[in-house]
Enzyme design. Sequence first.
Site, mmCIF file in Angstrom:
data_model
loop_
_atom_site.group_PDB
_atom_site.id
_atom_site.type_symbol
_atom_site.label_atom_id
_atom_site.label_comp_id
_atom_site.label_asym_id
_atom_site.label_seq_id
_atom_site.Cartn_x
_atom_site.Cartn_y
_atom_site.Cartn_z
ATOM 1 N N PRO A 1 0.935 -1.120 0.007
ATOM 2 C CA PRO A 1 -0.064 0.040 0.049
ATOM 3 C C PRO A 1 0.945 1.223 -0.058
ATOM 4 O O PRO A 1 1.727 1.381 0.591
ATOM 5 C CB PRO A 1 -0.941 -0.031 1.188
ATOM 6 C CG PRO A 1 0.042 -1.023 2.247
ATOM 7 C CD PRO A 1 0.809 -2.018 1.256
ATOM 8 N N HIS A 2 0.378 2.303 -0.816
ATOM 9 C CA HIS A 2 1.424 3.377 -0.718
ATOM 10 C C HIS A 2 0.418 4.881 -1.117
ATOM 11 O O HIS A 2 -0.757 4.801 -1.729
ATOM 12 C CB HIS A 2 2.282 3.391 -1.978
ATOM 13 C CG HIS A 2 1.712 2.898 -3.094
ATOM 14 N ND1 HIS A 2 1.707 3.719 -4.299
ATOM 15 C CD2 HIS A 2 1.522 1.701 -3.914
ATOM 16 C CE1 HIS A 2 1.224 3.230 -5.307
ATOM 17 N NE2 HIS A 2 1.171 1.934 -5.104
#
Length: 273
Positions: free
Chosen positions: A66-67
Amino acid sequence: MELAGLLEPRRCTVALQARNKSDCLEELATLMTTVDLGVSRETLLAALREREDLGSTGFEHGVAIPHARMTGVEQFALGVAVSPRGVRYDSSDGSPSRLFFVLVGPEEAPQEYLRYLAHISRVGLNRAAREEMLAAPTPTALRDAVAAHLMPVEPAAARDAGNHKLLIIVLYDLRFLDDVVTLFLEHGIQGATITESTGIKNILTNVPLFGDFLNFLGDRSEASRTIMAVVAERDLLPLVSELEQVTGDLDTHTGAAVMAVDLWFTKGSLEAG
């Protein structure tokens, strides 16, 4: 700063408790939000969820990345979390995700952001690295295990100009294409062209004289991709060595070939405008 320098034990956990994606993102946002991040937990959580709406960042082998690129964040931050039981995270292979890399960075640094994501992806593909991280007993041990595999990769823009080569890769085994592109991004090579190509077998099918010999040439599909990029001469052999970590020994495996030719003149860039 290289990735290993972005990672601190306070942004690592070996006891992620969430069992579903929504709760997991909340827990990861809490893990990442510290005074020096520059944004609130709620703002970060909204950004992570917005990115997931574009497509899940859960990949194969139990790895998720996730980013979020965010206005208000002045420097990159990296966090790593291990879920002992696994999280239902809409992964590409349908399996629970257990190892999470969370990257947060400035909106204004897209090239560095891509390079970091590519590096993290390559570490996640490394089976020995994954096993070491998943076995870490404490946040500090997890941080040390991750940092050991985040080897510095100097961006292309920071290297000496020197002599350059035109690197040509003909790839018949298209399973490797994503990994090759990721390797390029990791090394800061964003200027490359990829074209569809074909091999001799497809041409011979139109020549009746050679029909009896087609089986001799094997059953491999002749659909291929030809990748061309300009690389510094000093980077060529290290890059080919890492390429063979993806494809296998090119002297003993079929399905890929690598060539390099001298460049006596270049002008312009292969990077998209």
